[in-house]
Design a protein around this motif. Structure first.
Motif, PDB file in Angstrom:
ATOM      1  N   VAL A   1      26.261   4.213  -6.034  1.00  0.00           N
ATOM      2  CA  VAL A   1      25.904   2.977  -5.343  1.00  0.00           C
ATOM      3  C   VAL A   1      25.618   1.942  -6.415  1.00  0.00           C
ATOM      4  CG1 VAL A   1      24.277   1.857  -3.793  1.00  0.00           C
ATOM      5  CG2 VAL A   1      24.979   4.215  -3.361  1.00  0.00           C
ATOM      6  N   LEU A   2      26.449   0.904  -6.453  1.00  0.00           N
ATOM      7  CA  LEU A   2      26.350  -0.110  -7.501  1.00  0.00           C
ATOM      8  C   LEU A   2      25.319  -1.174  -7.179  1.00  0.00           C
ATOM      9  CD1 LEU A   2      30.180  -0.503  -8.002  1.00  0.00           C
ATOM     10  CD2 LEU A   2      28.606   0.891  -9.355  1.00  0.00           C
ATOM     11  N   GLU A   3      25.195  -1.484  -5.874  1.00  0.00           N
ATOM     12  CA  GLU A   3      24.313  -2.582  -5.480  1.00  0.00           C
ATOM     13  C   GLU A   3      24.072  -2.499  -3.975  1.00  0.00           C
ATOM     14  OE1 GLU A   3      24.466  -7.441  -5.981  1.00  0.00           O
ATOM     15  OE2 GLU A   3      26.351  -6.331  -5.940  1.00  0.00           O
ATOM     16  N   THR A   4      22.865  -2.868  -3.568  1.00  0.00           N
ATOM     17  CA  THR A   4      22.582  -3.015  -2.147  1.00  0.00           C
ATOM     18  C   THR A   4      22.023  -4.409  -1.924  1.00  0.00           C
ATOM     19  OG1 THR A   4      20.353  -2.091  -2.359  1.00  0.00           O
ATOM     20  CG2 THR A   4      22.128  -0.564  -1.773  1.00  0.00           C
ATOM     21  N   MET A   5      22.285  -4.953  -0.731  1.00  0.00           N
ATOM     22  CA  MET A   5      21.829  -6.315  -0.433  1.00  0.00           C
ATOM     23  C   MET A   5      21.765  -6.510   1.077  1.00  0.00           C
ATOM     24  SD  MET A   5      25.393  -8.152  -1.475  1.00  0.00           S
ATOM     25  CE  MET A   5      25.900  -6.780  -2.507  1.00  0.00           C
ATOM     26  N   THR A   6      21.021  -7.512   1.490  1.00  0.00           N
ATOM     27  CA  THR A   6      20.980  -7.851   2.907  1.00  0.00           C
ATOM     28  C   THR A   6      22.324  -8.462   3.296  1.00  0.00           C
ATOM     29  OG1 THR A   6      20.067 -10.035   2.442  1.00  0.00           O
ATOM     30  CG2 THR A   6      18.477  -8.248   2.888  1.00  0.00           C
ATOM     31  N   ALA A   7      22.630  -8.419   4.565  1.00  0.00           N
ATOM     32  CA  ALA A   7      23.905  -8.967   5.051  1.00  0.00           C
ATOM     33  C   ALA A   7      24.010 -10.457   4.763  1.00  0.00           C
ATOM     34  CB  ALA A   7      24.060  -8.698   6.540  1.00  0.00           C
ATOM     35  N   ASP A   8      22.920 -11.205   4.914  1.00  0.00           N
ATOM     36  CA  ASP A   8      23.001 -12.653   4.662  1.00  0.00           C
ATOM     37  C   ASP A   8      23.315 -12.935   3.196  1.00  0.00           C
ATOM     38  OD1 ASP A   8      20.419 -11.785   3.967  1.00  0.00           O
ATOM     39  OD2 ASP A   8      19.534 -13.738   4.380  1.00  0.00           O
ATOM     40  N   THR A   9      22.796 -12.130   2.284  1.00  0.00           N
ATOM     41  CA  THR A   9      23.125 -12.299   0.868  1.00  0.00           C
ATOM     42  C   THR A   9      24.599 -12.001   0.624  1.00  0.00           C
ATOM     43  OG1 THR A   9      20.890 -11.712   0.186  1.00  0.00           O
ATOM     44  CG2 THR A   9      22.621 -11.492  -1.473  1.00  0.00           C
ATOM     45  N   PHE A  10      25.097 -10.909   1.195  1.00  0.00           N
ATOM     46  CA  PHE A  10      26.503 -10.545   1.019  1.00  0.00           C
ATOM     47  C   PHE A  10      27.423 -11.636   1.539  1.00  0.00           C
ATOM     48  CE2 PHE A  10      30.401  -8.689   2.797  1.00  0.00           C
ATOM     49  CZ  PHE A  10      30.944  -8.137   1.645  1.00  0.00           C
ATOM     50  N   PHE A  11      27.187 -12.107   2.756  1.00  0.00           N
ATOM     51  CA  PHE A  11      28.092 -13.095   3.342  1.00  0.00           C
ATOM     52  C   PHE A  11      27.949 -14.474   2.697  1.00  0.00           C
ATOM     53  CE2 PHE A  11      28.236  -9.785   6.617  1.00  0.00           C
ATOM     54  CZ  PHE A  11      29.611  -9.608   6.652  1.00  0.00           C
ATOM     55  N   SER A  12      26.777 -14.811   2.168  1.00  0.00           N
ATOM     56  CA  SER A  12      26.653 -16.080   1.445  1.00  0.00           C
ATOM     57  C   SER A  12      27.417 -16.005   0.124  1.00  0.00           C
ATOM     58  CB  SER A  12      25.208 -16.459   1.217  1.00  0.00           C
ATOM     59  OG  SER A  12      24.582 -15.588   0.305  1.00  0.00           O
ATOM     60  N   ARG A  13      27.415 -14.856  -0.525  1.00  0.00           N
ATOM     61  CA  ARG A  13      28.210 -14.674  -1.754  1.00  0.00           C
ATOM     62  C   ARG A  13      29.696 -14.795  -1.459  1.00  0.00           C
ATOM     63  NH1 ARG A  13      25.883  -9.474  -5.018  1.00  0.00           N
ATOM     64  NH2 ARG A  13      23.803 -10.258  -5.417  1.00  0.00           N
ATOM     65  N   ARG A  14      30.136 -14.188  -0.366  1.00  0.00           N
ATOM     66  CA  ARG A  14      31.557 -14.251   0.012  1.00  0.00           C
ATOM     67  C   ARG A  14      31.974 -15.683   0.297  1.00  0.00           C
ATOM     68  NH1 ARG A  14      33.506 -10.089   4.345  1.00  0.00           N
ATOM     69  NH2 ARG A  14      35.391 -11.257   4.018  1.00  0.00           N
ATOM     70  N   SER A  15      31.140 -16.447   0.983  1.00  0.00           N
ATOM     71  CA  SER A  15      31.517 -17.829   1.312  1.00  0.00           C
ATOM     72  C   SER A  15      31.526 -18.683   0.050  1.00  0.00           C
ATOM     73  CB  SER A  15      30.594 -18.420   2.362  1.00  0.00           C
ATOM     74  OG  SER A  15      29.273 -18.521   1.879  1.00  0.00           O
ATOM     75  N   ASP A  16      30.652 -18.347  -0.925  1.00  0.00           N
ATOM     76  CA  ASP A  16      30.646 -19.091  -2.185  1.00  0.00           C
ATOM     77  C   ASP A  16      31.947 -18.870  -2.951  1.00  0.00           C
ATOM     78  OD1 ASP A  16      28.138 -20.071  -1.670  1.00  0.00           O
ATOM     79  OD2 ASP A  16      27.096 -18.607  -2.930  1.00  0.00           O
ATOM     80  N   THR A  17      32.505 -17.668  -2.871  1.00  0.00           N
ATOM     81  CA  THR A  17      33.736 -17.380  -3.611  1.00  0.00           C
ATOM     82  C   THR A  17      34.957 -17.979  -2.920  1.00  0.00           C
ATOM     83  OG1 THR A  17      34.052 -15.272  -2.492  1.00  0.00           O
ATOM     84  CG2 THR A  17      32.814 -15.240  -4.568  1.00  0.00           C
ATOM     85  N   LEU A  18      34.836 -18.308  -1.643  1.00  0.00           N
ATOM     86  CA  LEU A  18      35.960 -18.887  -0.924  1.00  0.00           C
ATOM     87  C   LEU A  18      36.070 -20.389  -1.107  1.00  0.00           C
ATOM     88  CD1 LEU A  18      35.628 -16.890   2.417  1.00  0.00           C
ATOM     89  CD2 LEU A  18      37.210 -16.471   0.553  1.00  0.00           C
ATOM     90  N   ARG A  19      35.046 -20.996  -1.648  1.00  0.00           N
ATOM     91  CA  ARG A  19      35.051 -22.464  -1.837  1.00  0.00           C
ATOM     92  C   ARG A  19      35.775 -22.861  -3.078  1.00  0.00           C
ATOM     93  NH1 ARG A  19      28.797 -23.178  -0.330  1.00  0.00           N
ATOM     94  NH2 ARG A  19      29.022 -22.588   1.801  1.00  0.00           N
TER      95      ARG A  19
END
Length: 93
Positions: free
Chosen positions: A75-93
């Motif tokens: 397991v490399l990393e764990t995070m809350t769903a809001d953290t995961f999806f905010s990171r994903r949206s940041d990479t899509l911009r």
């Protein structure tokens, strides 16, 4: 004993967790076929390497995201769903 870190409850014995599946894009329910919807619900890609997955801490009913290497089961990393999806949206911009 294998330990997984819940982002809300801290390090816990792996027996307290349930795997919820890979995180994958949802098809549009209004336009997808029954076969596409069935594939989305029941089939996994089973990628060898790093994947993002849903996990549940069962005693507290806390859902979160874990990035895990499926080859080494590390397991490399764990995070809350809001953290995961905010990171994903940041990479899509």
């Amino acid at each position: 004993m294998k330990i997984m870190t819940c982002p809300v409850n801290g390090p816990r014995n792996i027996s307290e967790f349930a795997w919820g599946g890979e995180i994958k894009p949802q098809p549009d329910p209004a336009t997808c076929t029954d076969a596409e919807w069935t594939d989305h619900l029941f089939l996994e890609a089973n990628t060898a390497g790093v994947v993002s997955e849903w996990w549940l801490h069962t005693p507290t009913n806390t859902w979160f995201v874990a990035r895990r290497n499926t080859v080494t089961d590390e397991v490399l990393e764990t995070m809350t769903a809001d953290t995961f999806f905010s990171r994903r949206s940041d990479t899509l911009r």
